[in-house]
Write a protein that holds these residues in place. Structure first.
Motif, PDB file in Angstrom:
ATOM      1  N   ALA A  47       0.821  -1.206   0.000  1.00 15.89           N
ATOM      2  CA  ALA A  47       0.000   0.000   0.000  1.00 15.89           C
ATOM      3  C   ALA A  47       0.858   1.260   0.000  1.00 15.89           C
ATOM      4  O   ALA A  47       0.564   2.224  -0.717  1.00 15.89           O
ATOM      5  CB  ALA A  47      -0.922  -0.015   1.213  1.00 15.89           C
ATOM      6  N   GLN A  48       1.931   1.277   0.787  1.00 17.91           N
ATOM      7  CA  GLN A  48       2.779   2.456   0.853  1.00 17.91           C
ATOM      8  C   GLN A  48       3.585   2.643  -0.422  1.00 17.91           C
ATOM      9  O   GLN A  48       3.838   3.772  -0.853  1.00 17.91           O
ATOM     10  CB  GLN A  48       3.706   2.368   2.063  1.00 17.91           C
ATOM     11  N   ALA A  49       4.015   1.544  -1.039  1.00 14.97           N
ATOM     12  CA  ALA A  49       4.740   1.659  -2.307  1.00 14.97           C
ATOM     13  C   ALA A  49       3.842   2.281  -3.365  1.00 14.97           C
ATOM     14  O   ALA A  49       4.261   3.154  -4.142  1.00 14.97           O
ATOM     15  CB  ALA A  49       5.238   0.286  -2.754  1.00 14.97           C
ATOM     16  N   ARG A  50       2.594   1.864  -3.384  1.00 10.89           N
ATOM     17  CA  ARG A  50       1.648   2.429  -4.351  1.00 10.89           C
ATOM     18  C   ARG A  50       1.337   3.879  -4.033  1.00 10.89           C
ATOM     19  O   ARG A  50       1.227   4.724  -4.929  1.00 10.89           O
ATOM     20  CB  ARG A  50       0.373   1.590  -4.366  1.00 10.89           C
ATOM     21  N   ALA A  51       1.211   4.197  -2.745  1.00 10.11           N
ATOM     22  CA  ALA A  51       0.931   5.577  -2.353  1.00 10.11           C
ATOM     23  C   ALA A  51       2.068   6.513  -2.764  1.00 10.11           C
ATOM     24  O   ALA A  51       1.838   7.671  -3.123  1.00 10.11           O
ATOM     25  CB  ALA A  51       0.710   5.653  -0.848  1.00 10.11           C
ATOM     26  N   ALA A  52       3.293   5.985  -2.707  1.00 11.99           N
ATOM     27  CA  ALA A  52       4.457   6.790  -3.074  1.00 11.99           C
ATOM     28  C   ALA A  52       4.766   6.710  -4.561  1.00 11.99           C
ATOM     29  O   ALA A  52       5.666   7.414  -5.047  1.00 11.99           O
ATOM     30  CB  ALA A  52       5.673   6.337  -2.270  1.00 11.99           C
ATOM     31  N   GLY A  53       4.059   5.836  -5.276  1.00 13.66           N
ATOM     32  CA  GLY A  53       4.363   5.640  -6.686  1.00 13.66           C
ATOM     33  C   GLY A  53       5.725   5.026  -6.888  1.00 13.66           C
ATOM     34  O   GLY A  53       6.432   5.321  -7.859  1.00 13.66           O
ATOM     35  N   TRP A  54       6.106   4.134  -5.956  1.00 13.68           N
ATOM     36  CA  TRP A  54       7.459   3.545  -5.997  1.00 13.68           C
ATOM     37  C   TRP A  54       7.414   2.196  -6.713  1.00 13.68           C
ATOM     38  O   TRP A  54       6.701   1.286  -6.284  1.00 13.68           O
ATOM     39  CB  TRP A  54       8.003   3.375  -4.584  1.00 13.68           C
ATOM     40  N   PRO A  55       8.194   2.030  -7.782  1.00 16.73           N
ATOM     41  CA  PRO A  55       8.076   0.815  -8.596  1.00 16.73           C
ATOM     42  C   PRO A  55       8.806  -0.415  -8.063  1.00 16.73           C
ATOM     43  O   PRO A  55       8.416  -1.549  -8.384  1.00 16.73           O
ATOM     44  CB  PRO A  55       8.677   1.244  -9.936  1.00 16.73           C
ATOM     45  N   ALA A  56       9.864  -0.226  -7.269  1.00 19.81           N
ATOM     46  CA  ALA A  56      10.702  -1.358  -6.843  1.00 19.81           C
ATOM     47  C   ALA A  56      10.045  -2.105  -5.697  1.00 19.81           C
ATOM     48  O   ALA A  56      10.498  -2.092  -4.557  1.00 19.81           O
ATOM     49  CB  ALA A  56      12.090  -0.872  -6.443  1.00 19.81           C
ATOM     50  N   LEU A  57       8.946  -2.778  -6.032  1.00 22.50           N
ATOM     51  CA  LEU A  57       8.155  -3.527  -5.056  1.00 22.50           C
ATOM     52  C   LEU A  57       8.063  -4.971  -5.519  1.00 22.50           C
ATOM     53  O   LEU A  57       7.781  -5.241  -6.688  1.00 22.50           O
ATOM     54  CB  LEU A  57       6.749  -2.931  -4.943  1.00 22.50           C
ATOM     55  N   VAL A  58       8.305  -5.914  -4.585  1.00 29.76           N
ATOM     56  CA  VAL A  58       8.252  -7.337  -4.907  1.00 29.76           C
ATOM     57  C   VAL A  58       7.268  -8.018  -3.967  1.00 29.76           C
ATOM     58  O   VAL A  58       7.366  -7.871  -2.742  1.00 29.76           O
ATOM     59  CB  VAL A  58       9.646  -7.987  -4.765  1.00 29.76           C
ATOM     60  N   ALA A  59       6.326  -8.753  -4.531  1.00 26.39           N
ATOM     61  CA  ALA A  59       5.370  -9.503  -3.722  1.00 26.39           C
ATOM     62  C   ALA A  59       6.019 -10.779  -3.206  1.00 26.39           C
ATOM     63  O   ALA A  59       6.912 -11.346  -3.840  1.00 26.39           O
ATOM     64  CB  ALA A  59       4.138  -9.852  -4.556  1.00 26.39           C
ATOM     65  N   ALA A  60       5.575 -11.241  -2.032  1.00 31.09           N
ATOM     66  CA  ALA A  60       6.129 -12.466  -1.449  1.00 31.09           C
ATOM     67  C   ALA A  60       6.024 -13.629  -2.418  1.00 31.09           C
ATOM     68  O   ALA A  60       6.955 -14.438  -2.543  1.00 31.09           O
ATOM     69  CB  ALA A  60       5.400 -12.799  -0.145  1.00 31.09           C
ATOM     70  N   GLU A  61       4.906 -13.706  -3.146  1.00 27.58           N
ATOM     71  CA  GLU A  61       4.678 -14.830  -4.058  1.00 27.58           C
ATOM     72  C   GLU A  61       5.568 -14.761  -5.306  1.00 27.58           C
ATOM     73  O   GLU A  61       5.799 -15.775  -5.964  1.00 27.58           O
ATOM     74  CB  GLU A  61       3.204 -14.850  -4.506  1.00 27.58           C
ATOM     75  N   ALA A  62       6.071 -13.570  -5.608  1.00 31.17           N
ATOM     76  CA  ALA A  62       6.859 -13.390  -6.830  1.00 31.17           C
ATOM     77  C   ALA A  62       8.356 -13.278  -6.555  1.00 31.17           C
ATOM     78  O   ALA A  62       9.134 -13.021  -7.478  1.00 31.17           O
ATOM     79  CB  ALA A  62       6.381 -12.137  -7.563  1.00 31.17           C
ATOM     80  N   LEU A  63       8.763 -13.463  -5.303  1.00 31.03           N
ATOM     81  CA  LEU A  63      10.148 -13.230  -4.906  1.00 31.03           C
ATOM     82  C   LEU A  63      11.091 -14.264  -5.518  1.00 31.03           C
ATOM     83  O   LEU A  63      11.013 -15.453  -5.219  1.00 31.03           O
ATOM     84  CB  LEU A  63      10.249 -13.270  -3.378  1.00 31.03           C
ATOM     85  N   THR A  64      11.997 -13.795  -6.374  1.00 27.31           N
ATOM     86  CA  THR A  64      13.026 -14.646  -6.978  1.00 27.31           C
ATOM     87  C   THR A  64      14.332 -13.857  -7.036  1.00 27.31           C
ATOM     88  O   THR A  64      14.317 -12.617  -7.083  1.00 27.31           O
ATOM     89  CB  THR A  64      12.657 -15.060  -8.408  1.00 27.31           C
ATOM     90  N   PRO A  65      15.463 -14.539  -7.055  1.00 27.26           N
ATOM     91  CA  PRO A  65      16.731 -13.819  -7.199  1.00 27.26           C
ATOM     92  C   PRO A  65      16.784 -12.989  -8.482  1.00 27.26           C
ATOM     93  O   PRO A  65      17.346 -11.884  -8.491  1.00 27.26           O
ATOM     94  CB  PRO A  65      17.770 -14.952  -7.230  1.00 27.26           C
ATOM     95  N   ARG A  66      16.200 -13.494  -9.552  1.00 29.96           N
ATOM     96  CA  ARG A  66      16.221 -12.748 -10.808  1.00 29.96           C
ATOM     97  C   ARG A  66      15.484 -11.422 -10.685  1.00 29.96           C
ATOM     98  O   ARG A  66      15.968 -10.385 -11.173  1.00 29.96           O
ATOM     99  CB  ARG A  66      15.597 -13.602 -11.918  1.00 29.96           C
ATOM    100  N   LEU A  67      14.328 -11.427 -10.017  1.00 34.24           N
ATOM    101  CA  LEU A  67      13.572 -10.189  -9.849  1.00 34.24           C
ATOM    102  C   LEU A  67      14.304  -9.228  -8.908  1.00 34.24           C
ATOM    103  O   LEU A  67      14.341  -8.011  -9.145  1.00 34.24           O
ATOM    104  CB  LEU A  67      12.173 -10.499  -9.320  1.00 34.24           C
ATOM    105  N   LEU A  68      14.896  -9.772  -7.849  1.00 38.17           N
ATOM    106  CA  LEU A  68      15.682  -8.923  -6.954  1.00 38.17           C
ATOM    107  C   LEU A  68      16.882  -8.318  -7.688  1.00 38.17           C
ATOM    108  O   LEU A  68      17.208  -7.143  -7.490  1.00 38.17           O
ATOM    109  CB  LEU A  68      16.154  -9.742  -5.747  1.00 38.17           C
TER     110      LEU A  68
END
Length: 297
Positions: free
Chosen positions: A254-275
């Motif tokens: 919610a805070q990442a969206r409120a700030a318009g911050w793109p570098a957000l990773v969901a727990a379900e999508a967490l991979t070394p490649r995305l990081l």
């Protein structure tokens, strides 16, 4: 100005008589039960570079606990060397003394070391000691002070949450933290824990919010699973990689969206490649500019 330690060691190695055919370079970084400090490793790099410039063949023995793929003391064949060189740290105690027994057929020198007790067998076993301190001679500058070093890597703050039991079955904190720390262990960076918890009775924690802001502002990047890691990182203009540890997303999202911050990773999508993707972006000009635009300093 007095000659530095490496210059004296090289003169000692090279004359009188013929130069060594092969040197085994050792230190506290060589012992299985020792430790490899930044100073120890820089001293090794200094002396290794000096030996290379002088055209003296050498190998370095590393602790298998620190560099398991490299040559260890146990694997080093005394018959393959004619000289042992020990650098940095105190020439003191049974581990150093054991070198004189195992490598008794070699000429043994110590350079850039501290002599705690000149009568200790660890010290008396060396044929020559070029000390940095602990002898009647004036102190010499430590080898680490002028050792060659590569480009400095980024400093990464790490602010992770381990609690938040209020999310119940949606909690993914343990798994997320393990993935993040395992990934960070493989990155070339200086990792600094940044606990948002304040305390006045624990020197390891910040005592005021301003102290925490000062800490975060020094980072090149902040990796966090905490809402206030994200919020305060952006407040100081520090690029943040925010990972929401709650399945389905919660306050970090919610805070990442409120700030318009793109570098957000969901727990379900967490991979070394995305990081890795967000790591490269956060340390790029685009990431730094995006964070600076959200700063309220």
């Amino acid at each position: 100005m007095r000659d530095d330690v490496s210059a004296v060691v090289l003169r000692t190695l090279s004359g009188p008589g013929r130069p060594p055919e092969r040197v085994l370079l050792t230190g506290w970084f060589s012992f299985r039960d020792g430790e490899a400090t930044a100073g120890d490793v820089l001293a090794q790099q200094h002396m290794s570079a000096a030996l290379t410039r002088a055209g003296i063949p050498h190998d370095t023995a590393w602790s298998p606990g620190f560099r398991p793929a490299e040559l260890s003391l146990e694997a080093a064949d005394p018959e393959a060397y004619d000289t042992l060189l020990f650098v940095c740290g105190p020439v003191h105690g049974p581990q150093v003394a054991a070198l004189h027994t195992r490598f008794r057929t070699l000429r043994r020198l110590a350079g850039g070391v501290s002599v705690v007790d000149p009568a200790d067998p660890a010290a008396t076993g060396f044929h020559v000691i070029v000390a940095r301190d602990g002898t009647a001679a004036p102190a010499r500058r430590d080898l680490a002070a002028t050792a060659p070093a590569g480009p400095l890597p980024p400093v990464a703050g790490v602010a992770l949450s381990g609690g938040q039991g209020e999310y119940g079955a949606r909690r993914r904190h343990t798994e997320v933290n393990e993935r993040i720390t395992g990934w960070l262990a493989g990155k070339d960076c200086a990792r600094v824990p940044a606990d948002t918890r304040l305390a006045t009775d624990d020197w390891r924690l910040c005592a005021t919010a301003e102290q925490f802001l000062a800490l975060v502002s020094r980072f090149d990047v902040l990796v966090t699973t905490r809402l206030h890691g994200l919020v305060l990182g952006l407040r100081t203009g520090t690029p943040v990689i925010a990972v929401d540890p709650v399945a389905g997303g919660a306050k970090v999202t919610a805070q990442a969206r409120a700030a318009g911050w793109p570098a957000l990773v969901a727990a379900e999508a967490l991979t070394p490649r995305l990081l890795d993707h967000w790591w490269e972006w956060a340390l790029s000009g685009a990431g730094r500019t995006a964070a600076a635009c959200r700063s309220t300093r």
